[in-house]
Scaffold this active site. Structure first.
Site, PDB file in Angstrom:
ATOM      1  N   HIS A 261      -1.840   7.092   6.346  1.00  0.00           N
ATOM      2  CA  HIS A 261      -1.700   5.648   6.271  1.00  0.00           C
ATOM      3  C   HIS A 261      -1.894   5.058   7.666  1.00  0.00           C
ATOM      4  O   HIS A 261      -1.964   5.781   8.662  1.00  0.00           O
ATOM      5  CB  HIS A 261      -0.328   5.254   5.724  1.00  0.00           C
ATOM      6  CG  HIS A 261      -0.040   5.790   4.357  1.00  0.00           C
ATOM      7  ND1 HIS A 261      -0.790   5.454   3.257  1.00  0.00           N
ATOM      8  CD2 HIS A 261       0.903   6.643   3.911  1.00  0.00           C
ATOM      9  CE1 HIS A 261      -0.309   6.061   2.186  1.00  0.00           C
ATOM     10  NE2 HIS A 261       0.718   6.805   2.568  1.00  0.00           N
ATOM     11  N   THR A 262      -1.938   3.735   7.722  1.00  0.00           N
ATOM     12  CA  THR A 262      -2.100   3.052   9.006  1.00  0.00           C
ATOM     13  C   THR A 262      -0.947   3.384   9.936  1.00  0.00           C
ATOM     14  O   THR A 262       0.220   3.250   9.565  1.00  0.00           O
ATOM     15  CB  THR A 262      -2.159   1.525   8.795  1.00  0.00           C
ATOM     16  OG1 THR A 262      -3.243   1.222   7.923  1.00  0.00           O
ATOM     17  CG2 THR A 262      -2.355   0.814  10.124  1.00  0.00           C
ATOM     18  N   SER A 263      -1.277   3.823  11.135  1.00  0.00           N
ATOM     19  CA  SER A 263      -0.250   4.098  12.138  1.00  0.00           C
ATOM     20  C   SER A 263      -0.453   3.305  13.416  1.00  0.00           C
ATOM     21  O   SER A 263       0.410   3.333  14.286  1.00  0.00           O
ATOM     22  CB  SER A 263      -0.218   5.594  12.469  1.00  0.00           C
ATOM     23  OG  SER A 263      -1.485   6.022  12.960  1.00  0.00           O
TER      24      SER A 263
END
Length: 260
Positions: A32-34
């Site tokens: 996921h977006t980090s």
């Protein structure tokens, strides 16, 4: 021989057998977006005796590049709530669609009741906490300003972990460090809010936006400001900072070549 472009660079099927494309599939973990890429900076808000003033600049930065200069980060919800978004712009757009869908459902509902600012804040807090529990957070810090069920000023925040906090003055991003001390001089607790006028609150917010433009490299001199009161929401989206003075820059020491 297969001369189609799809076969270029592949071993010949008649010599080596059918090509096994399973090697091209990724078997890695779901990610996921980090690290958000396009982000907005500070959102500021302060209560006054009849409502709330909230503001945010119109800049969305691509990393450290001031790329998008006309991104509105204040969203109105019905006639007595404004939501201000800091952080990732794509996640802001996703939440904006959720709020729009919620608003449509409420408008077509048969209950006859409108959602107030406190209801909207509770909804967003549940959404943010759910996404955090899925290890897929929405990278935003949100301020919800408006009126509660008793038509009293309401101001609260929620972050990417689903953590909520209420105060007479709130700010996200660099504003939490640079603007909060200035806003607390105006209203440091709930009892002080009763003596704050609309004009004082607007003036304080504008002064804080100017300080942020001086000190925050991810800010802009064009901003949106909204005043929420019993009369409704007054939103201005293309305000310009006035009365700037950069004379203080001559006194800053410690960077570049120094001359005495």
């Amino acid at each position: 021989m297969n001369h189609l472009p799809q076969a270029w660079g592949r071993p010949r099927d008649d010599v080596y057998g059918p090509y096994d494309s399973s090697y091209l599939q990724s078997n890695g973990p779901k990610t996921h977006t980090s690290s958000p890429v396009v982000t907005g900076t500070s959102v500021l808000a302060v209560k006054f005796r009849d409502g709330v003033v909230i503001a945010a600049d119109n800049l969305a930065s691509y990393g450290s590049l001031a790329r998008f200069t006309n991104v509105k980060r204040l969203r109105t919800f019905n006639r007595r709530t404004v939501v201000g978004f800091g952080g990732d712009v794509s996640d802001m757009q996703y939440l904006d669609r959720l709020l729009l869908s919620l608003d449509i459902d409420e408008n077509y509902g048969s209950s006859g009741h409108d959602l107030n600012a406190q209801n909207v804040h509770t909804y967003l807090a549940k959404v943010m906490y759910k996404r955090r529990s899925d290890i897929n957070p929405l990278w935003n810090h949100i301020l919800v300003a408006g009126l509660d069920s008793e038509d009293q000023p309401f101001l609260s925040s929620v972050d990417l972990l689903g953590t909520t906090f209420s105060s007479p003055t709130l700010a996200t991003g660099f504003g939490a460090h640079l603007a909060q001390p200035l806003l607390r001089k105006l209203a440091d607790d709930e009892s002080a809010v009763r003596s704050v006028t609309r004009e004082q609150a607007v003036t304080a917010i504008k002064e804080c936006m100017k300080v942020l433009f001086y000190r925050d490299a991810r800010s802009l001199d064009k901003y949106s400001i909204a005043v929420i009161s019993k009369e409704g929401v007054e939103l201005k989206e293309d305000e310009q900072l006035e009365g700037q003075s950069w004379a203080f820059a001559e006194m800053i020491k410690g960077y570049g070549t120094q001359t005495v």
